[in-house]
Design a protein around this motif. Sequence first.
Motif, PDB file in Angstrom:
ATOM      1  N   GLU A 219      81.331  12.102  30.671  1.00  0.00           N
ATOM      2  CA  GLU A 219      82.508  12.524  31.428  1.00  0.00           C
ATOM      3  C   GLU A 219      82.656  11.734  32.715  1.00  0.00           C
ATOM      4  O   GLU A 219      83.767  11.303  33.073  1.00  0.00           O
ATOM      5  CB  GLU A 219      82.414  14.019  31.734  1.00  0.00           C
ATOM      6  N   ALA A 220      81.545  11.515  33.419  1.00  0.00           N
ATOM      7  CA  ALA A 220      81.610  10.738  34.657  1.00  0.00           C
ATOM      8  C   ALA A 220      82.010   9.303  34.381  1.00  0.00           C
ATOM      9  O   ALA A 220      82.795   8.699  35.135  1.00  0.00           O
ATOM     10  CB  ALA A 220      80.254  10.787  35.368  1.00  0.00           C
ATOM     11  N   LEU A 258      76.284   9.386  41.434  1.00  0.00           N
ATOM     12  CA  LEU A 258      75.400   8.297  41.037  1.00  0.00           C
ATOM     13  C   LEU A 258      76.193   7.156  40.396  1.00  0.00           C
ATOM     14  O   LEU A 258      75.989   5.978  40.724  1.00  0.00           O
ATOM     15  CB  LEU A 258      74.336   8.815  40.069  1.00  0.00           C
ATOM     16  N   VAL A 259      77.092   7.484  39.483  1.00  0.00           N
ATOM     17  CA  VAL A 259      77.871   6.445  38.809  1.00  0.00           C
ATOM     18  C   VAL A 259      78.831   5.778  39.787  1.00  0.00           C
ATOM     19  O   VAL A 259      79.022   4.554  39.767  1.00  0.00           O
ATOM     20  CB  VAL A 259      78.628   7.039  37.604  1.00  0.00           C
ATOM     21  N   HIS A 260      79.438   6.567  40.672  1.00  0.00           N
ATOM     22  CA  HIS A 260      80.362   6.008  41.666  1.00  0.00           C
ATOM     23  C   HIS A 260      79.643   5.026  42.586  1.00  0.00           C
ATOM     24  O   HIS A 260      80.135   3.924  42.847  1.00  0.00           O
ATOM     25  CB  HIS A 260      80.993   7.148  42.476  1.00  0.00           C
ATOM     26  N   ASN A 261      78.488   5.415  43.090  1.00  0.00           N
ATOM     27  CA  ASN A 261      77.729   4.512  43.961  1.00  0.00           C
ATOM     28  C   ASN A 261      77.316   3.248  43.217  1.00  0.00           C
ATOM     29  O   ASN A 261      77.340   2.150  43.792  1.00  0.00           O
ATOM     30  CB  ASN A 261      76.480   5.228  44.490  1.00  0.00           C
ATOM     31  N   ALA A 262      76.920   3.415  41.946  1.00  0.00           N
ATOM     32  CA  ALA A 262      76.500   2.248  41.168  1.00  0.00           C
ATOM     33  C   ALA A 262      77.653   1.274  40.952  1.00  0.00           C
ATOM     34  O   ALA A 262      77.443   0.051  40.888  1.00  0.00           O
ATOM     35  CB  ALA A 262      75.919   2.695  39.827  1.00  0.00           C
ATOM     36  N   ILE A 263      78.860   1.791  40.853  1.00  0.00           N
ATOM     37  CA  ILE A 263      80.023   0.916  40.662  1.00  0.00           C
ATOM     38  C   ILE A 263      80.425   0.241  41.974  1.00  0.00           C
ATOM     39  O   ILE A 263      80.666  -0.972  42.024  1.00  0.00           O
ATOM     40  CB  ILE A 263      81.204   1.729  40.087  1.00  0.00           C
TER      41      ILE A 263
END
Length: 366
Positions: A219-220, A258-263
Amino acid sequence: MSVRLKLTLSYAGFLMVAGALLLAAVWVFLLRYVPERATLIDQDDDLTQGVFPVRSGLLEVFAPRAAGVLAFLLVFGLVGGWILAGRMLAPLHRITDATRMAANGSLSHRVRLPGRKDEFRELSDAFDTMLARHEAHIAEQRRFAANASHELRTPLAISKALLDVARTDPGRDAGELVDRLHAVNSRAIDLTEALLLLSRADQRAFTREPVDLSLLAEEATETLLPLAEKRGVTVETRGDIASVSGSHALLLQLTMNLVHNAIVHNLPEQGTVWVNTGVRPGAVVLTVENTGEELTPQLVSTLTEPFQRGTERVHTDHAGVGLGLAIVRTITRAHDGTLTLTPRPTGGIRIAVELPGTSPRTDGYG
């Protein structure tokens, strides 16, 4: 009546009872083997000279001496009990003094009780550990409050400056002013919502339910896919069913952060993000890795602090408010998990969230 006096009287009373029992045993022994009367016989003439009472005379000799012994035991018990009680309660006095100092705001003081490892030493060590954690928590809260005040003051100051400019320059383009005010206000709202989420997670004010981290990862990824495509980042998601018991909303926020920061904190182009879920004995693991700049272990260790960023402040629409990993750490702790940050040798970072796992069958999955 103080505890020391109570212990003293207990010691003296026990010693008196023990002494009285001992004297009573001696008296019973004497009564058993000493006759009530004795006959005195002249050995030369073999004549009886008379019968004399023995027990009554023995009682006259034994009674005052027994009373003297009991009196000595009473004095000895009181004096010795007072000294022993003082030595036994000395560690408690040190702990009490440390407690009073802590109550007055001095959290840096420690008991540091010397001696062997006994119950008082364990209590002292536990109290010192509690003080250390409380001191660290208070210091962290103060730093957080100072940083939050600074971060909230910045958009308010910018808004005030823009309004002052508009008031002194009526001919300025109103559309540009509205756009800038909207952006500043949106950032202030995001920061406020992040602070509220951080407080909610820290207080564990949520209801637990079955959650599959693999579904949250998908979903994220789908939600942030437009951002990834805009920045030229490829997101790869794979893994097994990872069932935990917790808050669906908070765990989704954790995964999104976590996914937002990784992007966002990735290579300028052709960056990659890997999102994996796995199962270990008694635990599940959510891992997010990305490419990017090379980071030192010292810098990585500070990224979970509020308002800390791995690179210089980025002025973009997706720069965030500096609370992403702080929220991740708080949500992880609220779910009794562990958060591990490791710099990748080729650049970027690997973040692993390990949470207590549950059986998929009992949670309703599979």
